[in-house]
Every structure is written in structure tokens, then in C-alpha cells.
Enzyme design. Structure first.
Site, short mmCIF file in Angstrom:
data_model
loop_
_atom_site.label_atom_id
_atom_site.label_comp_id
_atom_site.label_asym_id
_atom_site.label_seq_id
_atom_site.Cartn_x
_atom_site.Cartn_y
_atom_site.Cartn_z
N TYR A 327 -1.01 -1.62 -0.68
CA TYR A 327 -2.27 -2.24 -1.12
C TYR A 327 -3.34 -2.06 -0.05
O TYR A 327 -3.05 -1.87 1.14
CB TYR A 327 -2.08 -3.72 -1.45
CG TYR A 327 -1.82 -4.62 -0.25
CD1 TYR A 327 -2.89 -5.20 0.44
CD2 TYR A 327 -0.53 -4.90 0.18
CE1 TYR A 327 -2.66 -6.05 1.53
CE2 TYR A 327 -0.30 -5.73 1.26
CZ TYR A 327 -1.38 -6.31 1.93
OH TYR A 327 -1.15 -7.13 3.01
N CYS A 328 -4.59 -2.12 -0.50
CA CYS A 328 -5.75 -2.09 0.39
C CYS A 328 -6.88 -2.81 -0.32
O CYS A 328 -6.69 -3.37 -1.40
CB CYS A 328 -6.13 -0.66 0.77
SG CYS A 328 -6.45 0.42 -0.65
N THR A 329 -8.08 -2.82 0.25
CA THR A 329 -9.17 -3.63 -0.29
C THR A 329 -9.57 -3.21 -1.70
O THR A 329 -9.66 -4.03 -2.60
CB THR A 329 -10.39 -3.55 0.64
OG1 THR A 329 -10.01 -3.96 1.94
CG2 THR A 329 -11.50 -4.46 0.12
#
Length: 491
Positions: A327-329
Site C-alpha cells: 500500500y501507499c498514499t
């Protein structure tokens, strides 16, 4: 990356020779240049404002010609909180600064046009999207975007919009009507069919200008993106919508707890991997995601042919069977890096569609700790908490105060007021006041110390705001790293 800038709150005495220039401290609010005594202080009423607080404007007082080695307490007065609150703001740390602009001359750098009809926070928005696709002629696509924005009078559009041979990446915003119109137009273009975008409410323009240009890479990654086949959806990780991600996190929680208690073999663990910078993890992160060992994402290992060149969470993982949740922003880092991991032989890859911001909007804070760091003027958000308690609710961090270990740390991050350090850190309000906006006691006594103190968070403006433009010297803008702090203050 070098900026032509001078330590904040300091002026050079131009009457001296270049080799003996002596900086003279001044209030960050006051624009008086001491080498030009005839210039009036353009900040009308600043002396009265400071006088009401029992302070004086050091650059308008004949008794306050401070030297380079003036006492720290005196300099702290010069940058009191009252002064800091009025300094023009610009995001102190923008991801774009980590990527060289290259030799392109296609940059649009225009001030944001504030519409007189935009009087409430509902008028403004933050716009985020990306789309990975092969583009034969990025310059032609760029020209098309420039023309559309200009011809349709979308003068409020601001932020960073980058185009490359592998797609487009936008972290921008503007008036909500302009942002929606632009996003829908992009979505209608043949290259970007199926574009997913998000629009968030904002209290005003969250970026100082528009930077629309061609870039060799859409994100910062060692070696660039060109060799990574990230435009092929079947190579990338399987995207999970927020509801499915939430369910899979619940399953990972059960499995990893069983592994931790010896009820399952360690090979069964589910890897939850945060593909952001370490300071973003400090603001907030998902359960079971360890803090990235890389200070910035650009340092994440990228070697394709070396087994050892994988992030720490993947070391020892079985490429064939280990489930990896990334996951990331907003999602782009996961799509790019998952394609690289696929080349390394990892099979069971999953990513969060729309990124953390989409999850928090759709599913709330379940399995999430803290708040979300964002690269715009908001600096941090927590949609669930802010919706429940109001926009001015203090945002919790996922880690204690990094100065005293108190659990009362609040966001947003602040940059150390010592310009030569510039460390980004999280602190409680007590420590922000105790250390006068600095990250440690040593920084309070640095020879070129202070920008405005940000006791209540907020962004620093361009470094030139705190210096005499005519005599700026070269300083390194990315003083945020721990390595530089260790060089400044070796133990």
C-alpha cells in the site's frame, strides 16, 4: 538539489566585501533590508502587533543590530510564534523535490489565481490521479493539456502534473469546478480511458503554483522507471478495493497472530508492506506493516537480478507462496514497484486500489493507526476523525513524540527551525515550545538558526522569504535527512 537561498531570518551586510559578508538577524515578518535604510517596513502594523505582545521588531529597532552569534534567546524572540503565524506558507517537503527537473523547457510555473467567487472551503479541492499507459509522444500530450487548461480558463488549477512515456501522475487541485472539469477531460482522452481520480475538500489552494511538464519518471525511484514494465496491468499487483482490502487485513491479522504464537509456521505469514517514506509511516500506517528501513521511497531496492535486493519485509519470503499486501498514499508506487517484484519472481501480490486515502474515505480507520501524511498544504488528514469531530480536530500520530517519547504527539510534522538541519519530525506541543521549533537542544544554538517557530504546525515558505534575495548563497534544500543531522552534530 540546490536552491539559491540564504539562512532564514538573516540578512547579509552588503557594505562588506564578498569574502567578509556578515549576516544580520531580522524578524521573518519584516521586509526591511538593513543595507537600504530608506526602505520602509512593508508589513503595516507589525510593530504594533509585536508591541502588544511585549516584543519588538529587531530589524526596525536601532538597538537590535544582531550579530551572527547573537544569544539564542534573543533570536527566539525575533521569531516568536506571533510572527510565525503570518509567514506565507508553502509545503515544506514536496515529493517532487526529490526528482531532477531535467533539461525540459516545458514547465508551466504560474501563480495560483484566487477566484473572487471562492469564499468557502467547499469551493476548493485537492485532486489526485495517475494512469500508467504507454505514451508515444509525451510532448504532444503535454501540449494538449496546456491548451485545454488555458483555453478553458482553468486558472485555479495548481500542483504537480507530470507526463512521461509511461503515463501521467497528478497531485494537484484548485476550485472544485475546475478540478472536476479537468479530471473528466483527462478521463475522456484516448490514452487515459478508465482513469480513476479522487477529489477532496480543501480550505484553499493547497499548492503554490502549477507545474505541468514532461518528466523521465513519474515517481522517484533509483534508476528511474523506464526499465520496469509497469504499464502492463497483468504484470502489476492484483488491485483490491477498500472493502476487500479490509477483509484481507482481517485475515492477515488472524494468520500473523497464529504465526507469532507458534501455531503456524513462519512461512505462512502475510507480508503487509508500506511503500512510502519512513516519516509517512510515523504519521500513520496499517496493522502489521513494519516501518520502512529506507528513509525515502527512492532508496527502495530495485535490483532485478539480485535476490538480496528486496525491502526488509520481503527478505526470507517465499516468492511463490507468500502473500504480499502493498500500500501507499494513492497507489502509483505500488503499481510500479509490484511490476518490479513480479520480475523478481513474486507471485501473490496485492495492492490497495486508490491507496490509503481511498481506504480511509470508504472504510474508516479500521486496521489503521494514526493519520495520513499528504504532500500538499494540508500536510496530514484523517477523514474519519475530522468528519466526526470537525476539521480543526488535532490529528494523532502513529508514534510518540520523537523528542520526549510522550504519547501526546500531534500532526502535522514540522521542519526543524534550524535551517541547516531541516529535519522533519513529530512532537508534542510541549516540546515544540520547549525547543523553540527545533528538533533538539543542539539545533537551538546552531550558528545560522532560525526560521519562524511553528508551534502549531504549518508549512515553511520558500527559504528566500527569510533572506535578502540579492545576496542569497547556495544551500542544500534537502537537509531533512538523518545523515546530514549527524554530520552537523556528531555524537
Amino acid at each position: 538539489m540546490l536552491l539559491q537561498a540564504q539562512p532564514s531570518g538573516l540578512l547579509h551586510n552588503r557594505s562588506a566585501s564578498p569574502s567578509t559578508l556578515q549576516p544580520v538577524a531580522r524578524s521573518p515578518l519584516c521586509t526591511t533590508a538593513h543595507a537600504r535604510p530608506s526602505r520602509d517596513c512593508r508589513n503595516a502594523g507589525i510593530q504594533q502587533q509585536l508591541a502588544a505582545l511585549g516584543l519588538c521588531c529587531p530589524c526596525c529597532s536601532s538597538s537590535n543590530s544582531f550579530s551572527h552569534h547573537s544569544h539564542p534567546h534573543t533570536r527566539h524572540i525575533a521569531v516568536s510564534t506571533a510572527v510565525a503565524d503570518a509567514v506565507a506558507a508553502e509545503p515544506a517537503r514536496q515529493e517532487a523535490a526529490a526528482v531532477s527537473d531535467g533539461d525540459f523547457d516545458t514547465d508551466i510555473s504560474t501563480p495560483v489565481q484566487q477566484s473572487p467567487t471562492a469564499t468557502t472551503s467547499k469551493d476548493w479541492s485537492v485532486l489526485n490521479f495517475y494512469h500508467l499507459v504507454d505514451i508515444t509522444d509525451p510532448q504532444e500530450v503535454l501540449a494538449r493539456h496546456k491548451a485545454y487548461i488555458t483555453d478553458n480558463g482553468l486558472t485555479s488549477i495548481c500542483g504537480r502534473i507530470y507526463i512521461s512515456s509511461q503515463g501521467i501522475n497528478c497531485q494537484g487541485g484548485g476550485l472544485k469546478t475546475h478540478a472536476e472539469q479537468y479530471a473528466e477531460w483527462v478521463k475522456s482522452q484516448s490514452e487515459f480511458q478508465g482513469l480513476f481520480y479522487t477529489i477532496w475538500p480543501a480550505s484553499g489552494a493547497m499548492f503554490p503554483k502549477l507545474r505541468l511538464k514532461v518528466k523521465p519518471s513519474l515517481i522517484s525511484l533509483a534508476g528511474g522507471m523506464a526499465a520496469i514494465p509497469c504499464t502492463k496491468p497483468d504484470i502489476r499487483a492484483t488491485p483490491l478495493n477498500p472493502a476487500d482490502w479490509k477483509q484481507k487485513l482481517a485475515e492477515a491479522d488472524s494468520v500473523n497472530k497464529a504465526v507469532a504464537h507458534g501455531m503456524l509456521d513462519a512461512s505462512k505469514r502475510v507480508v503487509v508492506m508500506d511503500l512510502r517514506n519512513d516519516y509517512e509511516w510515523d504519521a500513520g500506517h496499517f496493522d502489521w506493516a513494519p516501518r520502512p528501513q529506507e528513509e525515502v521511497f527512492a532508496e527502495t531496492p530495485v535490483g532485478v537480478h539480485t535476490d538480496g535486493e528486496v525491502p526488509a519485509p520481503l527478505q526470507g519470503a517465499d516468492p511463490e507462496n507468500t502473500e504480499i499486501m502493498m500500500y501507499c498514499t494513492g497507489g502509483i508506487r505500488c503499481d510500479v514497484y509490484s511490476a518490479l517484484l513480479r520480475q523478481k519472481g513474486f507471485k501473490r501480490l496485492y495492492s490497495l486500489h486508490g491507496g490509503i486515502q481511498n481506504y480511509l474515505r470508504e472504510e474508516g480507520n479500521k486496521h489503521w493507526n494514526g493519520s495520513l501524511f499528504v504532500f500538499d498544504g494540508r500536510m496530514a488528514i484523517n477523514p474519519t476523525l475530522q468528519q466526526q469531530c470537525g476539521e480543526d480536530t488535532p490529528l494523532p500520530a502513529a508514534v510518540p513524540c520523537q523528542l520526549c517519547s510522550s504519547e501526546q504527539a500531534v500532526l502535522p510534522h514540522v521542519n526543524c527551525a534550524n535551517m541547516d538541519c531541516n529535519e522533519l519530525f513529530i512532537a508534542c506541543n510541549s516540546c515544540k515550545a520547549k525547543y523553540h521549533g527545533c528538533c533538539c537542544a543542539e539545533c537551538q544554538n546552531a550558528p545560522r538558526l532560525l526560521r519562524p517557530i511553528k508551534l502549531n504546525g504549518g508549512n515553511y515558505g520558500n527559504w528566500g522569504n527569510y533572506a535578502d534575495v540579492d545576496t542569497m548563497g547556495s544551500v542544500i534544500s534537502q537537509g531533512r535527512t538523518r545523515k546530514q543531522h549527524c554530520l552537523l552534530f556528531p555524537s
